[in-house]
Design a protein around this motif. Structure first.
Motif, mmCIF file in Angstrom:
data_model
loop_
_atom_site.group_PDB
_atom_site.id
_atom_site.type_symbol
_atom_site.label_atom_id
_atom_site.label_comp_id
_atom_site.label_asym_id
_atom_site.label_seq_id
_atom_site.Cartn_x
_atom_site.Cartn_y
_atom_site.Cartn_z
ATOM 1 N N PHE A 778 0.866 -1.180 0.000
ATOM 2 C CA PHE A 778 0.000 0.000 0.000
ATOM 3 C C PHE A 778 0.903 1.229 0.000
ATOM 4 O O PHE A 778 1.848 1.313 0.789
ATOM 5 C CB PHE A 778 -0.892 0.012 1.245
ATOM 6 C CG PHE A 778 -1.934 -1.070 1.271
ATOM 7 C CD1 PHE A 778 -3.233 -0.814 0.860
ATOM 8 C CD2 PHE A 778 -1.610 -2.348 1.712
ATOM 9 C CE1 PHE A 778 -4.194 -1.816 0.889
ATOM 10 C CE2 PHE A 778 -2.566 -3.356 1.741
ATOM 11 C CZ PHE A 778 -3.859 -3.087 1.322
ATOM 12 N N PHE A 929 -4.191 2.494 4.830
ATOM 13 C CA PHE A 929 -4.543 1.299 4.049
ATOM 14 C C PHE A 929 -5.644 1.687 3.074
ATOM 15 O O PHE A 929 -6.834 1.650 3.399
ATOM 16 C CB PHE A 929 -5.005 0.161 4.952
ATOM 17 C CG PHE A 929 -3.884 -0.556 5.658
ATOM 18 C CD1 PHE A 929 -2.934 -1.257 4.932
ATOM 19 C CD2 PHE A 929 -3.785 -0.514 7.041
ATOM 20 C CE1 PHE A 929 -1.903 -1.924 5.581
ATOM 21 C CE2 PHE A 929 -2.751 -1.173 7.689
ATOM 22 C CZ PHE A 929 -1.806 -1.874 6.968
ATOM 23 N N ASN A 930 -5.233 2.068 1.902
ATOM 24 C CA ASN A 930 -6.174 2.533 0.878
ATOM 25 C C ASN A 930 -6.372 1.421 -0.139
ATOM 26 O O ASN A 930 -5.479 1.116 -0.931
ATOM 27 C CB ASN A 930 -5.620 3.796 0.203
ATOM 28 C CG ASN A 930 -6.559 4.341 -0.854
ATOM 29 O OD1 ASN A 930 -7.645 3.797 -1.100
ATOM 30 N ND2 ASN A 930 -6.156 5.424 -1.492
ATOM 31 N N SER A 933 -5.557 1.866 -3.751
ATOM 32 C CA SER A 933 -4.174 2.133 -4.164
ATOM 33 C C SER A 933 -3.230 1.121 -3.521
ATOM 34 O O SER A 933 -2.681 1.375 -2.452
ATOM 35 C CB SER A 933 -3.772 3.561 -3.774
ATOM 36 O OG SER A 933 -2.447 3.826 -4.165
ATOM 37 N N TYR A 934 -3.103 -0.030 -4.148
ATOM 38 C CA TYR A 934 -2.129 -1.017 -3.674
ATOM 39 C C TYR A 934 -1.601 -1.814 -4.858
ATOM 40 O O TYR A 934 -2.197 -1.866 -5.931
ATOM 41 C CB TYR A 934 -2.744 -1.945 -2.623
ATOM 42 C CG TYR A 934 -3.778 -2.917 -3.139
ATOM 43 C CD1 TYR A 934 -3.401 -4.138 -3.706
ATOM 44 C CD2 TYR A 934 -5.129 -2.633 -3.044
ATOM 45 C CE1 TYR A 934 -4.352 -5.030 -4.191
ATOM 46 C CE2 TYR A 934 -6.087 -3.514 -3.525
ATOM 47 C CZ TYR A 934 -5.697 -4.710 -4.100
ATOM 48 O OH TYR A 934 -6.623 -5.589 -4.576
#
Length: 969
Positions: A778, A929-930, A933-934
């Motif tokens: 992340f 922790f998006n 977007s990882y």
């Protein structure tokens, strides 16, 4: 301290340098004393209970308020029957899965609550001959009592619950899976020859997958009952404890353990003698290096080291291999080196066999030349021996190291003593203590003559009981000799015509003329953390922190903004390798070899570095040699040696090292992962190609190095260790204040290296073994500050507790799993949080989802209160010991200045820890922790995957499949 098993590393300290004449006198007059037994230090209390259990107890306050506990069991995989292959190791795992007083994983949880980290402070290992359990505990509250209860349960109270056994099968099989690969396949081929006729060849500790999957509970129980018994056990306690009270505790806790009525014999298994030479040539498509190993096995089993004469003999062995290693190191510095690395060693292969061993990693198509060179070095020593100057110099080198160990005797870590006592119990290694050994060296080592050392060549080097092993990549265009060709090389080199080694003269000094000293223009003292900051007349800043943590240690680091980021891509390849080139070239008119010889009797080392954002130095010394440390720093700064031969050697060795690296699935995966995370930025990571090494230019590399160190005005130096500030001031003014300064204004450049945005999932295919690697990262930007970074790291610590509990222990899907956070201020404010784990290919998606589930739980609820307390306690315990470590302070000061932070804030850790809350970490989890977007990258094998995961028919054997963001599984 005396360790037969690790002679190649530790026994080098048994040497002394005096004149030959005096040495002869000692040798003739000390025979009676040499027959005396080696004494045992009186600083450890050794006892044996009536049931045969041995114990060692020593009070030691380094580190304070800590204790090292060990349970050593003189039983390993060598004792397994055919139905128990791997069960000695499996039993070790079960020690953490339920005992008489701790249900299931309660043992780990309780210790975590006391600040004990699983893997770092709580661990175990199983080898062929022994199993050892290790605990490092704080001595506060009831933690030590719980630790002793755990040892007692391990010794005689394992639950071995069937349900827990079945759950643990998956974990151990995942550990077995990690070990599969080229090295394992080649080892399976050459072990039967290396260990010819020995039971060891059939008793690797990891065992077999078939047994691990199918053994019945009673088979595991029988191994426990047969071999976990008091007469084969030792309890070791070293730390900040009361020895008398501890002896009473051990007697009460372990005295009731009983041996079996009909105890089985603890047999030793020899590696049988053979009067010929065994040869094994093995290749594998995934092998990375060409390796040569020569074993000259001793005919007899090792004798116990009982007398002072034995002690002295081991020193002779150390001198032989030590001087040979110096010669081998010189050969690696040739323009066209025969090997990238080579070493010699005499010591144990396994507990019942010692051998003279030679090892080398050689370039492609260089196996024949590399082997001939190793054998040629043997012949040089056998025919001509070593020289007196080599012997004198190596004695100086070893004495210097030995003196340092002696000077640090009051600050020796408890874990080092615990390791010595384990070896004493299992291998009868003498433990006379550093004080005795130091006096012994002064009295007896002068008697070691050149003749004694040289005659070992005839004793060790012969064609009986010998094994030659060649391991190489299976690759088109690469020539690998057959077994018959290897035999021919061995025969040709016997009594080959060789020339004697010629030793170079050693320089008398580093500097004939001292530099003109600068001056101290400003001084600032931070009383809270005990540092003094000096500003010198050339702009250099020096931060001094004197400590008493070690009695004979000074650490240094230095940095300046810039690094290789200031160069364009065309010059990047030369700039990024210039520090390694200079390190191999030496300083002034001294080659790296000549410099090593000059430093033989000094404890000082300096290494220049040029990183992405900074350039600088790292180094260390003793108080006695701190001036040498500063002189070396000055010379690396002002007069790096330009050596064309060193340049050619540097390029040749690196080309050879990286030639086949990507044939290994692990390295291939890491390379792909780096390139994915940097969006294929040529400077964003990944291993260099052969073409990249061609771009490194001699003049360009030295120009970049000299440019980086042309201006000292923006450098900050840090010194931490045993020194007096007032004594350091004139030296730093002399050697650092005289460095050139142009007062240029520069900083690093942001190269624009960024991870991909959105959700990116990719599959990488490489290798044939049924194993995968998963990396979930992340990323995003953040407003960097100390508090935010602290919260983020605390969150990851809490997450790690759950990942181990849920993914390893409950799902039995992995052997190891971990998350790490990397909040960064430069070159732009950003963060990354990475979760990585190996697993079976068919489990990649299931375990990835399980990871996501644990992260989402953190976002919904934050950490459980008990887990938060574990994190807080671990941080407190870590800081208690960190604040007494030189290296921690060096790193902390450097980072604080680099980030423009107040270094005194490090002492406010209690306030920071107390401020942690579950609600706060919940907010942090939602912030960082998006799930939009990882990057998730998984390695799969080329063969044996499911049809869904297999590459298409026209895919290359080395392939990467990209998955569009947001698509389904």
């Amino acid at each position: 301290m005396f360790n037969r098993q690790t002679m190649g590393v530790l026994s080098v300290i048994f040497a002394w340098v005096l004149t030959t004449g005096y040495a002869q006198e000692v040798a003739m007059t000390s025979d009676l004393e040499l027959s005396n037994e080696i004494p045992t230090t009186d600083k450890v209390k050794i006892g044996k209970l009536d049931n045969g259990l041995t114990y060692y107890i020593r009070q030691n306050s380094r580190p304070e308020n800590r204790v090292e506990l060990r349970l050593a069991v003189n039983a390993g995989s060598i004792l397994e029957n055919d139905k128990q292959l791997g069960l000695a190791h499996f039993l070790e795992h079960m020690a953490f899965n339920g005992t008489e007083n701790f249900e299931k994983n309660e043992l780990v949880s309780i210790l975590q609550s006391a600040g004990v980290r699983f893997g770092a402070h709580l661990n175990a290992y199983t080898s062929f001959d022994e199993t050892v359990y290790m605990l490092r505990l704080p001595t506060v509250d009831t933690t030590l009592e719980k630790g002793l209860q755990i040892l007692e349960d391990w010794a005689g109270g394992l639950s071995l619950d069937g349900e827990e056994i079945d759950k643990e099968r998956g974990v151990v099989i995942e550990e077995w899976r990690i070990g599969q690969g080229a090295q394992q396949r080649m080892r399976d081929e050459y072990f039967p020859k290396l260990l010819y006729g020995s039971r060891y060849a059939e008793r690797l500790p990891i065992g077999t997958k078939e047994v691990l999957e199918n053994f019945d509970y009673a088979t595991l129980e029988s191994f426990y009952q047969d071999w976990y018994r008091p007469d084969l056990m030792s309890v070791i306690v070293v730390g900040d404890i009361d020895p008398q009270q501890m002896e009473q505790e051990i007697t009460e806790r372990f005295g009731d353990l009983e041996n079996p009525a009909q105890a089985r014999e603890r047999q030793l298994y020899d590696i049988p003698y053979h009067n010929d030479t065994k040869v094994s040539v093995v290749t594998d498509p995934e092998a990375t290096f060409n390796q040569i190993i020569l074993f000259y096995k001793d005919k007899e089993m090792p004798e116990e080291q009982e007398t002072i004469r034995d002690f002295r003999e081991s020193s002779v062995h150390s001198l032989f291999t030590g001087m040979l290693n110096e010669r081998l190191a010189e050969l690696t510095r040739e323009a066209d080196p025969p090997f990238m690395n080579a070493s010699a060693y005499h010591g144990t292969v396994l507990r019942t066999k010692e051998a003279y061993q030679l090892f080398a990693i050689v370039p492609e198509n260089g196996i024949e030349r590399g082997m001939k060179t190793l054998l040629e070095q043997n012949e040089k020593v056998r025919q001509y021996g070593f020289t007196q100057t080599e012997l004198d110099r190596y004695k100086k080198q070893i004495l210097t190291r030995y003196e340092k160990a002696y000077n640090e005797r009051e600050k020796t870590e408890s874990e080092r003593y615990a390791a010595e006592y384990i070896r004493n119990f299992l291998q009868d290694e003498p433990i006379p203590g550093i004080e005795f050994e130091y006096e012994f060296m002064k009295e007896y080592l002068p008697g070691i003559t050149l003749e004694e050392v040289n005659k070992l060549a005839e004793e060790w080097i012969n064609n009986e009981n010998r094994v030659a092993v060649v391991m190489a990549p299976e690759k088109d265009g690469v020539s690998v000799p057959s077994e018959e060709e290897v035999r021919t090389i061995l025969q040709e080199m016997e009594n080959a015509e060789v020339t004697a080694y010629e030793d170079e003269a050693v320089a008398s000094s580093l500097m004939e003329t001292m530099p003109e000293a600068g001056s101290i223009t400003e001084e600032n003292v931070l009383d809270k953390i005990g540092t003094t900051e000096l500003t010198l007349s050339n702009g250099v800043k020096v931060v001094l922190k004197p400590t008493d943590f070690k009695d004979d240690e000074i650490l240094m680091t230095a940095s300046s903004p810039g690094g290789h980021s200031v160069y364009d891509l065309e010059k990047y390849y030369s700039a990024v390798n210039s520090d390694g080139l200079v390190a191999q070239s030496g300083v002034k008119d001294l080659s790296a070899t000549a410099l090593d010889k000059y430093l033989a009797d000094k404890n000082a080392s300096v290494s220049p570095f040029i990183g992405t954002l900074t350039e600088g130095f790292s180094g260390n010394s003793t108080p006695k040699d701190v001036e040498t440390l500063l002189q070396l720093t000055h010379l690396y700064f002002t007069t790096p040696r330009q050596d064309q031969e060193a340049f050619q050697s540097f390029i040749s060795r690196n080309k050879a090292i990286y030639a086949n690296l990507l044939s290994d699935p692990r390295y291939y995966y890491q390379d792909k992962l780096s390139r994915i995370l940097s969006q294929d930025n040529p400077r964003g990571g990944g291993f260099p190609t052969q073409e990249d090494w061609e771009k490194v230019e001699f003049e360009e590399a030295y120009a970049a190095y000299n440019d980086r160190f042309a201006d000292a005005s923006d450098f900050t130096f840090f010194f931490v260790g045993k020194f007096d500030v007032e004594e350091m001031k004139p030296m730093v003014a002399q050697y650092l204040g005289s460095l050139p300064a142009t007062n240029r204004e520069e900083s690093w450049k942001d190269l624009g290296i960024r991870p991909p945005s959105g959700v990116v999932e990719e599959k990488v295919y490489k290798g044939t073994d049924p194993k995968s690697m998963v990396n979930i990262t992340f990323t995003g930007e953040l407003d960097y500050n100390r508090e935010e970074a602290f919260e983020l790291n605390a969150l990851v610590q809490a997450l790690n507790i759950k990942l181990i509990e849920e993914i390893r222990e409950k799902k039995s899907g992995v052997y190891g799993i971990g998350a790490r956070a990397n909040p960064s201020k430069y070159p732009y404010e950003h963060y990354s949080i990475t979760v990585s784990f190996p697993c079976a290919p068919e489990n990649v998606e299931d375990l990835s989802e399980a990871v996501f589930t644990e992260i989402k739980k953190m976002q919904e609820n934050g950490p459980m209160e008990k887990d938060l307390q574990k994190v807080k306690e671990t941080q407190r315990r870590d800081m208690e010991t960190n604040l007494k470590e030189n290296r921690y302070w060096l790193r902390t000061l450097q980072q604080a200045y680099f980030r423009d932070q107040n270094p005194e804030k490090v002492l406010d850790y209690e306030e920071a820890i107390d401020s942690l809350t579950a609600e706060g970490l919940k907010e942090t989890a939602n912030k960082y922790f998006n799930f939009d977007s990882y990057i998730k990258v998984a390695l799969f094998p080329e063969e044996g995957t499911s049809s869904d995961d297999a590459p298409s028919d026209d895919a290359a054997s080395e392939s990467t499949e990209k998955k569009p963001a947001g698509s389904g599984q």
